[in-house]
Design an enzyme around this catalytic site. Sequence first.
Site, short mmCIF file in Angstrom:
data_model
loop_
_atom_site.label_atom_id
_atom_site.label_comp_id
_atom_site.label_asym_id
_atom_site.label_seq_id
_atom_site.Cartn_x
_atom_site.Cartn_y
_atom_site.Cartn_z
N GLU A 88 -1.45 -1.39 3.08
CA GLU A 88 -0.39 -0.38 2.69
C GLU A 88 0.73 -1.03 1.92
O GLU A 88 1.35 -2.19 2.31
CB GLU A 88 0.33 0.22 4.10
CG GLU A 88 -0.70 1.11 4.60
CD GLU A 88 -0.76 2.54 4.11
OE1 GLU A 88 -0.40 2.94 3.16
OE2 GLU A 88 -1.63 3.32 4.87
N VAL A 89 0.95 -0.64 0.59
CA VAL A 89 2.15 -1.16 -0.21
C VAL A 89 3.14 -0.24 -0.11
O VAL A 89 2.83 0.92 -0.41
CB VAL A 89 1.62 -1.59 -1.36
CG1 VAL A 89 2.68 -2.12 -2.46
CG2 VAL A 89 0.54 -2.41 -1.50
#
Length: 388
Positions: A350-351
Amino acid sequence: MLKYFFPLVVLTTFSAFSQANDCQFDDVTFHDDFSTARLSTCERLAKHEYHIGILPENEPVNPSPWFGFKVQSEQNAQIKIKLTFNGNTPRYLPKLSADGTQWQNIPFDSKGKEMWISLNTGKEPIWVSAQEVIDNQEYDNWLASLKNQQPTLEIETLGLSEKGRPIKALVKQSAKNKEWLVIIGRQHPPEVTGAMALFAFSEALLLDDALSTPFFERFNVLMVPDLNPDGVETGNWRHNANGIDLNRDWKNFAQAETRLVRDKMASIVRNGGKIVFAVDFHSTFHDVFYTMPDDHDLAPIPLMTGWLSDLDAETGWVFKTVNKSASSPDRGIFKQYIADHYKVHGVTYEVGDNTNRQLIPYVAKQAAKALVENLLDVEPEAFYVDQK
């Protein structure tokens, strides 16, 4: 640092109302005539003051309101726009582009669940979007560029989406290699920073000789970077064309998109291959790696902690590696399916929505490097699970 715009008092008398696709008021026109656009309703509040309403594809839906439109005017003008999101709080900071390609943050203000922006308009249209636009055509161009640089790569169409768009996979394999790394992305259309990380991660893996040479002496890769092209095309908040969250469909496999990847992995195993690791790129409010708990006894147990520890050691001066382990039985999540079905590690990479755009590719490339080193340290026998 962003500067914030504080709007004038909004007039409560509506002098006009229009349903998108194109909305024209006085000499100002709003358009949604580009891929990823989302513009649901338009109102004129006062001279050069407008209300744009953004609706989800269906409900219930994760409240990640995506918006995208173009605006132009016959005469140069400064206009004010109120954005609302069907009663939801905004998630993304607005971006502006003069050409639909180069993007910059723009000043904004918020009041409750409203977002306000101010724009200078003229005869040439300007683009406004929740995030930078990465559309289906950009994926096609990127895959073609990779193949041009590395002719041994194969671009394969796994099948068609629910609306008939091709689901394309990049395959890098050698007949003698049995172990496969699986990479997927864009299950959720608005999650553009995850796409940015997937691009950089994959380029490092495929094009950096220092990584690719030792890695591809042993491993194969299956990559499906754009799993939800229907949702991407129409600017959906979360779902595919049938109103389904694809990252909740890895149990029922009710959607064409998830079935295509499931069947491709099953074909790999039937032909003597073994899925040894999988990574799924997403975006959320902050950077985090969602992993499976140690008590799942996945093969091999130390791989995940070793990978993320090495990543943190390399990037810790500028990036905090956060590892959150969680099991989600019966929810139909990709990493859970990988763990339950193949008995190996799956991770959701996840960014953060607002992570620095210079930092995203740097961290992703370091993540690829650390993963390669850790996978190469694992003896083939350690991936001991019979997947047939």
